[in-house]
Every structure is written in structure tokens, then in C-alpha cells.
Design a protein around this motif. Structure first.
Motif, PDB file in Angstrom:
ATOM      1  N   LEU A 134      34.124  99.471  50.233  1.00  0.00           N
ATOM      2  CA  LEU A 134      34.235 100.856  49.701  1.00  0.00           C
ATOM      3  C   LEU A 134      34.764 101.817  50.821  1.00  0.00           C
ATOM      4  CD1 LEU A 134      30.888 100.607  47.431  1.00  0.00           C
ATOM      5  CD2 LEU A 134      33.286 100.148  46.616  1.00  0.00           C
ATOM      6  N   GLU A 135      34.266 102.963  50.615  1.00  0.00           N
ATOM      7  CA  GLU A 135      35.077 104.040  51.518  1.00  0.00           C
ATOM      8  C   GLU A 135      34.524 103.576  52.919  1.00  0.00           C
ATOM      9  OE1 GLU A 135      31.649 106.694  49.668  1.00  0.00           O
ATOM     10  OE2 GLU A 135      33.134 104.706  48.971  1.00  0.00           O
ATOM     11  N   LYS A 136      35.481 104.320  54.107  1.00  0.00           N
ATOM     12  CA  LYS A 136      35.323 104.036  55.377  1.00  0.00           C
ATOM     13  C   LYS A 136      34.499 105.552  55.914  1.00  0.00           C
ATOM     14  CE  LYS A 136      38.637 104.228  58.688  1.00  0.00           C
ATOM     15  NZ  LYS A 136      39.807 103.665  59.309  1.00  0.00           N
ATOM     16  N   VAL A 137      33.533 105.580  56.669  1.00  0.00           N
ATOM     17  CA  VAL A 137      33.021 106.848  57.278  1.00  0.00           C
ATOM     18  C   VAL A 137      33.347 106.823  58.759  1.00  0.00           C
ATOM     19  CG1 VAL A 137      30.951 108.113  57.767  1.00  0.00           C
ATOM     20  CG2 VAL A 137      31.175 107.003  55.302  1.00  0.00           C
ATOM     21  N   ASP A 138      33.561 107.958  59.126  1.00  0.00           N
ATOM     22  CA  ASP A 138      34.154 108.146  60.737  1.00  0.00           C
ATOM     23  C   ASP A 138      33.010 109.203  61.395  1.00  0.00           C
ATOM     24  OD1 ASP A 138      34.997 109.014  63.135  1.00  0.00           O
ATOM     25  OD2 ASP A 138      36.787 109.535  62.665  1.00  0.00           O
ATOM     26  N   TYR A 139      32.055 108.602  61.952  1.00  0.00           N
ATOM     27  CA  TYR A 139      31.021 109.480  62.590  1.00  0.00           C
ATOM     28  C   TYR A 139      31.461 110.562  63.242  1.00  0.00           C
ATOM     29  CZ  TYR A 139      27.015 105.880  62.239  1.00  0.00           C
ATOM     30  OH  TYR A 139      25.982 105.405  61.601  1.00  0.00           O
ATOM     31  N   SER A 140      32.629 110.302  63.856  1.00  0.00           N
ATOM     32  CA  SER A 140      33.126 111.504  64.833  1.00  0.00           C
ATOM     33  C   SER A 140      33.516 112.578  64.050  1.00  0.00           C
ATOM     34  CB  SER A 140      34.313 111.164  65.925  1.00  0.00           C
ATOM     35  OG  SER A 140      35.397 110.658  64.930  1.00  0.00           O
ATOM     36  N   LYS A 141      33.553 112.467  62.754  1.00  0.00           N
ATOM     37  CA  LYS A 141      33.761 113.954  61.958  1.00  0.00           C
ATOM     38  C   LYS A 141      32.498 114.835  61.899  1.00  0.00           C
ATOM     39  CE  LYS A 141      37.783 112.800  59.003  1.00  0.00           C
ATOM     40  NZ  LYS A 141      38.334 111.482  58.778  1.00  0.00           N
ATOM     41  N   TYR A 142      31.384 114.099  61.964  1.00  0.00           N
ATOM     42  CA  TYR A 142      30.096 114.672  61.817  1.00  0.00           C
ATOM     43  C   TYR A 142      29.309 115.140  63.161  1.00  0.00           C
ATOM     44  CZ  TYR A 142      31.333 113.062  57.415  1.00  0.00           C
ATOM     45  OH  TYR A 142      31.916 112.833  56.076  1.00  0.00           O
ATOM     46  N   VAL A 143      29.666 114.158  64.179  1.00  0.00           N
ATOM     47  CA  VAL A 143      28.901 114.257  65.341  1.00  0.00           C
ATOM     48  C   VAL A 143      29.935 113.786  66.563  1.00  0.00           C
ATOM     49  CG1 VAL A 143      27.867 111.985  65.124  1.00  0.00           C
ATOM     50  CG2 VAL A 143      26.740 113.627  66.588  1.00  0.00           C
ATOM     51  N   ALA A 144      29.844 114.545  67.521  1.00  0.00           N
ATOM     52  CA  ALA A 144      30.829 114.214  68.856  1.00  0.00           C
ATOM     53  C   ALA A 144      30.555 112.711  69.435  1.00  0.00           C
ATOM     54  CB  ALA A 144      30.956 115.269  69.736  1.00  0.00           C
ATOM     55  N   VAL A 145      30.539 111.824  68.719  1.00  0.00           N
ATOM     56  CA  VAL A 145      30.534 110.479  69.396  1.00  0.00           C
ATOM     57  C   VAL A 145      31.712 109.515  69.289  1.00  0.00           C
ATOM     58  CG1 VAL A 145      27.857 110.244  69.180  1.00  0.00           C
ATOM     59  CG2 VAL A 145      29.370 109.116  67.193  1.00  0.00           C
ATOM     60  N   ASN A 146      31.808 108.578  70.235  1.00  0.00           N
ATOM     61  CA  ASN A 146      32.949 107.900  70.237  1.00  0.00           C
ATOM     62  C   ASN A 146      32.451 106.253  69.763  1.00  0.00           C
ATOM     63  OD1 ASN A 146      33.220 109.902  72.699  1.00  0.00           O
ATOM     64  ND2 ASN A 146      35.308 109.466  72.045  1.00  0.00           N
ATOM     65  N   ILE A 147      31.377 106.238  70.297  1.00  0.00           N
ATOM     66  CA  ILE A 147      30.541 104.767  69.630  1.00  0.00           C
ATOM     67  C   ILE A 147      29.232 104.991  69.417  1.00  0.00           C
ATOM     68  CG2 ILE A 147      31.961 103.155  71.191  1.00  0.00           C
ATOM     69  CD1 ILE A 147      30.437 103.973  73.775  1.00  0.00           C
ATOM     70  N   ALA A 148      28.637 104.395  68.560  1.00  0.00           N
ATOM     71  CA  ALA A 148      27.491 104.304  68.155  1.00  0.00           C
ATOM     72  C   ALA A 148      26.658 102.922  68.090  1.00  0.00           C
ATOM     73  CB  ALA A 148      27.400 104.947  66.849  1.00  0.00           C
ATOM     74  N   THR A 149      25.252 102.764  68.148  1.00  0.00           N
ATOM     75  CA  THR A 149      24.611 101.490  68.152  1.00  0.00           C
ATOM     76  C   THR A 149      24.716 100.904  66.398  1.00  0.00           C
ATOM     77  OG1 THR A 149      22.443 101.676  67.411  1.00  0.00           O
ATOM     78  CG2 THR A 149      23.080 102.548  69.510  1.00  0.00           C
ATOM     79  N   SER A 150      24.704  99.682  66.497  1.00  0.00           N
ATOM     80  CA  SER A 150      24.544  99.237  65.129  1.00  0.00           C
ATOM     81  C   SER A 150      22.936  98.662  64.636  1.00  0.00           C
ATOM     82  CB  SER A 150      25.284  97.777  64.898  1.00  0.00           C
ATOM     83  OG  SER A 150      24.900  96.899  66.314  1.00  0.00           O
TER      84      SER A 150
END
Length: 505
Positions: A134-150
Motif C-alpha cells: 500500500l502507500e509509502k510513508v517518508d519519515y523525513s516529512k514528519y521528523v528530520a531523520v535521514n535513516i531510522a532503525t528497523s
């Protein structure tokens, strides 16, 4: 065998599935296109299904019949027929890389929704029943991160806690802890819970251009445990990787002469504990669990003395004789650190501040910092899981794969931290995946339940299967054989029937 009648729901798994597209091949096993697979348990029967994650990355690659989106260990290049301007622009746009949405590492739950996740800023919503993307979510739109943990954590209210790195944003590089609520207020039903994402706190990186790589973090009742290890990303190298024709993975380096720093953030005050705690250089991917006792934070991790594990999985190393030829230069070690948050401030320099019965030490240094040495719980285990109801609390059971000196798991183990007893399950030609513990509905003890693991066969004539073990005794309850080629996966979760939306919803 037989399944317990109470086992109703879906075991959902994720991992790299496709490594060749047209005439191009990925360099690294962790780069392969994400393949989701699931086992659905219904009234004593098991149904299997698998599907590639239809990420933008997958669609672009399949359409081009070659790898056109870069992954961590594989740099992809534009069509050589393009004109020189397009090429120059492509080099520039890769300075801060546009990361892939090939979410191949784990599954995350937010409220009623499920997402395939990896370590970039993109996550993909999926339908756990049909495995549709389904849809794609981009964390960087909501918080200034370039990478995040899984490897996010979930609190008792259903909030997600996760960490990401903000690279050279406004001249600062920092590690950001953020919280995603499980649902949104009634009046904002149309909005996503990511709109209500909240930054809990940020921890400044010790270096602007060399932030630490981390795959997971720990949690106790009142604290977040973050380990800043000397396994670091070189941002300048990363920005020029594309031009130099090397992969981003080559921009990671381990500095064995450096220290590993421990950060503890108080969840209530959102402030970091000011005392500086550290240990020797190490590399870790997986936290197991942590808890508090008598003014101490106790946390268990699986650590290595170098970064050889990642290198093992370059596809050029995964040959037929892989199991025999590949020897880790550093065996995974299950370490317990005992860190005194409350201690006598007048204690002598050189004294051990740990007052709990443990061989772990925390020694006061001249400058007031505290040097920690772990207790070794056991060796040779990876992909650890616990009964998640005990997350952040005192616990005794670790379920894991046994790896010894080769990175391929050969057995499943249950390790009792308190008695040091280890139970095994293993058979010839069997490569089991990360074990997942499912508690029984009327569980009284921590290990009341079953353990599920997907087993891939190294003998091509034998079919793979899903294995059910009694978590208490580690005796086999049954197995469900799957008549298709199954891949070695990475992580996943069990979703109880009550957490699945009905088809009409």
C-alpha cells in the motif's frame, strides 16, 4: 504434529528475496528485493503465501530489467546513453542520497496498520492478509531523520518509540528519539498517526561527520538505552560515493581504538543522564532486553569485537561451500552490562560501583566518567527474541538462533539467563530463521507458549517447513511443510487474530 487450538493469527516475515534483475546482480545479500511471506493459522490449519514488496524500487528495477536504484552495498548507475548534463545532475543529486524504499528487514505495527521497514527514511504499508503493498510513508516529512532503525519498541499504550539519525541538519548531527501514537483523535480521522509524531529528545553525535551506525536500541521502564558505537558512517565519503563508484557500505568503518559510549535518556524528563558511561570498542546489531534494579540499569546485547559479520554476506562470499569456508573473526557474545545510575558520588577513583551480585563492573575514573565491563552470559547466539510482555522488565528467557563461527544459523536455542541452561533444537541440513515466541492465552509464566521458526533446507531435495516448539520444554509439537522454495529471512512478527482487521473493514 498438532497445533495448539488457541494459535489463531498470522506469522509475517520479511527478508531479501531477489538478487538478480536482468543481467545485473546485487553485491550484498542484504540488498535483495524484499520478499514478504506469511503463515496464517486458522482452526488448526496453516496457509502459506509469499509476495514481493511492490516498492517503487521493485517497480523501477523490474521495468528497466536491471538494477537502477542503489542499495546499501550496491551502487546503481544511470543509463550510459544519457547525455552529459543528465549525468552531472545525477552525480549532484546523489550527494544526500535519495534512499531506497526496498523495506526488507522487519515488520512494524502502528495502531491497526502494518508496515514493512528497513533502515532508510521510507516505510511501506502492507496488508498482512493479502501481502499487498500500500502507500509509502517518508519519515523525513514528519521528523528530520535521514535513516531510522528497523527495530522500534512499543509501550503499554501502543505508542511506537523509534530512533533515527539526522545528518548535518543545521550544522548538527544528532540521534533523534521519536514517538508515534497508535491512533489519532476522533475529529482528525482522515489524518495519519505520523502527523502526530513527536520528538521525545535528541542526543548530539560525538562527531558531526562520523555518526555511529546502530541497528536497534534498548528500553527499560523509565529509560531509553542508546549505544553510540565506534562503527561509523563517514558522511563525506558517503556524499562522494556515487562519483567514486563505490557503495555506501564502503563508507562504514570500525574504529577499534575508540570507546563505545552509553546514553541513558529519562523518559519522563526527556533528559539524558549526565554521567559519562563507556566501554571498549565493539560492534552490535541487536539489543535483547533491559530493566532496572536497585538504582542500576541492566541491559543485555549481542556484541562482536569487529565488523566482520556484514562482510560475510557479500554475495561473492556466499558460495556453495559457504558454511565451511566462512568463519567469523569474532564470535557473537551475549553481554550483560550493569550500570549504576545511583551511586555514592564520593566513591574512590578505581572503585567498582556495581552493588548487585554480578561479575559486570562499573569503575569510577579520575575524570568522573565510569568504565563498564560486562558479564558474559553466553556465546554464539544471534537474532534474539524475548516474550515481549517482559520487554523493559526483569526476565529470564532468550530465544535465538545458534550461529557459532559461521553466520548461518544451524540451531534454535532457548537460553535461561538465571540458570544458564540452554535448550537446543536442530537437525541436519536445517537453517532455521529468527524464532518468534507466541504466549499462550492463559500464560502464567514467561515461557508459557510456543516458538515458531521457518526452516530452510540446505539439501535441495528436502522441502522447507514451519516448525512449532513448546517454548517451555523445547520439544517439537509439529511442522508445516511448504512445497515452494522458501528464502532465509531476517525478522518478522506474529499478529494475533484480534489485531487483524476483518476483510470488510
Amino acid at each position: 504434529g498438532r497445533l495448539p487450538t488457541w494459535l489463531q493469527g498470522i506469522l509475517l516475515r520479511n527478508g531479501p528475496g531477489m538478487h538478480t534483475i536482468g543481467d545485473t546482480k546485487y553485491n550484498h545479500w542484504f540488498d535483495g528485493l524484499a520478499l514478504l511471506h506469511s503463515f496464517t493459522f486458522k482452526n488448526g490449519e496453516v496457509y502459506y503465501r509469499s509476495k514481493y514488496l511492490r516498492s517503487d524500487t521493485y517497480n523501477c528495477n523490474i521495468e528497466a530489467k536491471r538494477i537502477v536504484v542503489s542499495e546499501f552495498g550496491t551502487m546503481a548507475y544511470p543509463d550510459p546513453c544519457k547525455n552529459i548534463f543528465a549525468k552531472a545532475f545525477s552525480y549532484l543529486s546523489h550527494t544526500i542520497p535519495e534512499f531506497t524504499d526496498n523495506c526488507l528487514i522487519n515488520i512494524m505495527k502502528t495502531g491497526d496498520d502494518f508496515y514493512a521497514v528497513s533502515e532508510t527514511n521510507f516505510i511501506r504499508k502492507i496488508n498482512p492478509q493479502t501481502l499487498e503493498t500500500l502507500e509509502k510513508v517518508d519519515y523525513s516529512k514528519y521528523v528530520a531523520v535521514n535513516i531510522a532503525t528497523s527495530h522500534p519498541h512499543y509501550d503499554s499504550a501502543g505508542n511506537i518509540l523509534n530512533m533515527g539519525t539526522s545528518i548535518a541538519d543545521k550544522g548538527k548531527t544528532k540521534y533523534i528519539l521519536f514517538k508515534i501514537p497508535p491512533s489519532v483523535p476522533e475529529k482528525e480521522k482522515k489524518k495519519s498517526c505520523f502527523k502526530h509524531l513527536e520528538v521525545v529528545c535528541s542526543i548530539p553525535s560525538r562527531s558531526l561527520l562520523h555518526p555511529s551506525y546502530y541497528h536497534s536500541f534498548g528500553i527499560t521502564e523509565n529509560y531509553i538505552v542508546f549505544i553510540e558505537q565506534p562503527f561509523r558512517l563517514d558522511i563525506v565519503k558517503m556524499a562522494t560515493a556515487y562519483i567514486r563508484g563505490v557503495s555506501w557500505a564502503s563508507c562504514l568503518s570500525f574504529h577499534k581504538e575508540d570507546k563505545t559510549w552509553f546514553h541513558f535518556v529519562d523518559k519522563k524528563t526527556k533528559k539524558e543522564v549526565s554521567t559519562k558511561f563507556y566501554t571498549d570498542a565493539m560492534v552490535l546489531f541487536h539489543h535483547i532486553n533491559g530493566y532496572e534494579e536497585d538504582g542500576h540499569i541492566i541491559f543485555d546485547i549481542i556484541a562482536y569485537t569487529d565488523n566482520s559479520l556484514y562482510d560475510m554476506f557479500y554475495l561473492k562470499n556466499l558460495r556453495k561451500d559457504f558454511k565451511e569456508s566462512s568463519k567469523l573473526t569474532s564470535i557473537p557474545t551475549c553481554k550483560r552490562f550493569v550500570v549504576p545510575l545511583q551511586y555514592d558520588k564520593d566513591a574512590e577513583v578505581g572503585s567498582n560501583l556495581v552493588t548487585l551480585p554480578s561479575t559486570a563492573t562499573a569503575v569510577k575514573e579520575k575524570d568522573g566518567s565510569i568504565y563498564c565491563q560486562p558479564e558474559i552470559l553466553c556465546e554464539g547466539i544471534e537474532l534474539p527474541r524475548i516474550n515481549y510482555d517482559y520487554n523493559g522488565k526483569k526476565y529470564k528467557c532468550i530465544f535465538a538462533t545458534e550461529v557459532q563461527w559461521s553466520p548461518v544459523p544451524t540451531k534454535i536455542v532457548k537460553f535461561n539467563i538465571q540458570t544458564k541452561e540452554m535448550l537446543h533444537w536442530g537437525e541436519d541440513h536445517c537453517w532455521p530463521s529468527e524464532p518468534v515466541f507466541v504466549p499462550s492465552p492463559d500464560a502464567r509464566e514467561e515461557d508459557d507458549g510456543i516458538v515458531l521458526t521457518c526452516v530452510v533446507m540446505s539439501d535441495p531435495k528436502k522441502a522447507p517447513f514451519l516448525l512449532f516448539l513448546d517454548a517451555k520444554t523445547f520439544k517439537e509439537l509439529g511442522r508445516a511443510t511448504v512445497d515452494v522454495e522458501m528464502h532465509l529471512d531476517l525478522h518478522g512478527m506474529f499478529i494475533p487474530e484480534k489485531d487483524l482487521k476483518t476483510e470488510t473493514e
